[in-house]
Scaffold this active site. Sequence first.
Site: not given
Ligand SMILES: NC(=O)c1ccc[n+]([C@@H]2O[C@H](COP(=O)([O-])OP(=O)(O)OC[C@H]3O[C@@H](n4cnc5c(N)ncnc54)[C@H](O)[C@@H]3O)[C@@H](O)[C@H]2O)c1
Length: 319
Positions: A12-13, A32, A36-37, A55, A75, A143, A147
């Site tokens: 997402f982000i 990625d 979840t992406g 990874d 991210q 979690y 972080k």
């Molecule tokens: N969305 C929120 O409200 C929020 C709040 C606080 C922190 N965050 C942080 O922001 C970041 C992005 O979050 P998001 O909401 O976009 O989530 P998301 O799940 O949409 O994105 C995370 C991405 O990381 C990839 N990923 C996960 N584990 C991986 C690995 N081991 N190797 C390579 N890729 C990997 C997933 O496939 C996904 O594309 C994360 O670090 C999350 O902890 C998000």
Amino acid sequence: MSAYLVTGGAGFIGSHLVRTLVGQGKTVKVLDNFSTGKESNLESVSGSVEVIRGDVRSSEEVERALSGVSYVFHQAAVGSVPRSIADPFDTQTANVNGTLNLLWKSREMGVRRVVIAGSSSVYGDTPGMPRVETLIPSPLSPYALSKLSQELMGKIFTKTYGLETVTLRYFNIFGPYQDPNSEYAAVIPRFIKAILTGQPITVYGSGEQSRDFTFIDNVVSANLLAMETTQGVGEACNVGCGDSYSILDLIRTLSEIMGVRAEVSHLPPRAGDPMASQADISKARALLGYSPKVFFREGLEQTVAWFTGKFRAAGQNGL
Ligand SMILES: NC(=O)c1ccc[n+]([C@@H]2O[C@H](COP(=O)([O-])OP(=O)(O)OC[C@H]3O[C@@H](n4cnc5c(N)ncnc54)[C@H](O)[C@@H]3O)[C@@H](O)[C@H]2O)c1
């Protein structure tokens, strides 16, 4: 030209960052593992981005991703409190070992700066609202702990190894492209999907718990500023709007925007979820020059419009 790497760029982000960087004419790579992406999140920039399916825990894959890169937006993470409670091991290795691996390789390969996605969850149940960075963190879930480890690791890499890092503690981010489908989906896409498909909205607890819901555009701008700052290096800054809305406020506002009376059902509160969360954003204002531009209602209107467009185009399968 120096390239940018967005880890988790299919999420997402991350995908918002990728689209913005490509729009600015930057050379962009994505690492990625697609846990979840989704490829569809990068559809509009496919052909302009090098996507490495790999990874962050793998040295070889991170090395390949970092080749030619000077700037990293990190991210990638297993990003959910309940998921981490169900499986703390995967969260720990992906978020903590993965970040260590990325920072280690970044230093080795001469990266100039890594901006790390932190989280407001590090505050947990520590007393004091709004959340200011001087509060002592008190994580409530694996979690949140992961972080906190990420950002402290970033700090150590700046102070001890000389690699520039900045951590942004995100507060409940929402917007287009956020996944509404996973069992661990965030509240806003989940509620919008429920309303669009005529399902009841499920609320954990009373709905009086409050959050500083922050629209994605603010987060993208905070990331770009963090990549430029001279004052924020080695620091962690809150990224939110400085506001506080309850889940019941959210349901009321969504109902108004979508012109429905949403049906609500309640389940018991979830472990690891704090009652309240609101950012003090003075530090990000002072060190990064950050100021939020899109607030709760306008952000929700844009998000609803985006999900409604997808739903109209392809029905429930489009969501
Ligand atoms: N969305 C929120 O409200 C929020 C709040 C606080 C922190 N965050 C942080 O922001 C970041 C992005 O979050 P998001 O909401 O976009 O989530 P998301 O799940 O949409 O994105 C995370 C991405 O990381 C990839 N990923 C996960 N584990 C991986 C690995 N081991 N190797 C390579 N890729 C990997 C997933 O496939 C996904 O594309 C994360 O670090 C999350 O902890 C998000």
